[in-house]
Scaffold this motif. Structure first.
Motif: not given
Length: 245
Positions: A1-16, A42-51
């Protein structure tokens, strides 16, 4: 489940990131309070280095714990955090309007922060990143046109225990993870004391689990009384036929 949640955090970052690009914004500005929600957002948004991610610490007589958590966050140097002292403006408005009501005074702090974030957002072509989680949104536990004012809400589908799980995955400072959730609108304030119900109980309710009658009645009351926060401003019926939005 933790791996799936990590993927969701990446999804949120991409979504932003995608949302920023769709509105031709350079990135996001977020009010950093020293609490877990704003740091996670803030950290979720900061996973994207293009923004661009710009953090803003807006002090209005905040606690020593707030300041410690902010400094611990700054030490990680993940994204820039600027300091804005709103205390003189707050005192001036409070005096000019002769404010006495405690709730009015506390909400003024949140609304001054929202005004500041939108001014900085326009200055730097950024969007205002919201920090409300699913528990707060269901309860209506936010200030209308204050911390509720934003352009996108990446945490809106995350319960509070998921926020803390995300904080650990994102390796936020331990001082932020371990502190009691607080809006920091007055000394020694905590969310759970103010609401009269614990976040784990609200989480259980949102997952459709059975909870005791007393906290259930509190949750239902908050949700009912705060309906006005969830809708656009009320509008009357038209006098004549016109084009409307």
């Amino acid at each position: 489940m933790k791996n799936n949640f990590k993927e969701y955090l990446q999804y949120l970052s991409n979504w932003v990131s995608v949302y920023c690009k769709s509105t031709h914004a350079n990135g996001v500005v977020v009010g950093i309070s020293g609490g877990v929600d704003s740091a996670v957002a803030a950290f979720i948004a900061n996973m994207q280095k293009n923004i661009k991610v710009l953090g803003v610490w807006m002090n209005i007589g905040n606690s020593a714990l707030d300041i410690k958590c902010i400094n611990d966050l700054k030490k990680q140097n993940a994204f820039p955090i600027i300091d804005v002292n709103l205390m003189p403006i707050f005192n001036s408005i409070k005096k000019t309007l002769s404010l006495k009501n405690t709730l009015s005074i506390n909400n003024l702090k949140a609304r001054l922060r929202a005004v500041s974030l939108y001014a900085l957002a326009q200055e730097h072509n950024l969007l205002v990143l919201g920090t409300s989680n699913a528990d707060e949104l269901y309860m209506g536990y936010f200030t209308k046109y204050g911390d509720g004012a934003c352009d996108l809400m990446p945490l809106s589908k995350l319960t509070k225990h998921r926020i803390f799980e995300a904080a650990k995955i994102l390796k936020l400072p331990i001082s932020i993870i371990e502190r009691a959730p607080s809006a920091s609108l007055y000394e020694n304030q905590t969310d759970e004391d103010e609401m009269g119900v614990r976040y784990n109980v609200i989480d259980a309710f949102l997952y459709s689990k059975k909870i005791p009658k007393l906290p259930l009645s509190i949750i239902q009351k908050y949700h009912r009384l705060n309906q006005h926060k969830f809708t656009m401003p009320a509008k009357p019926k038209p006098f004549e036929k016109i084009k409307t939005v």
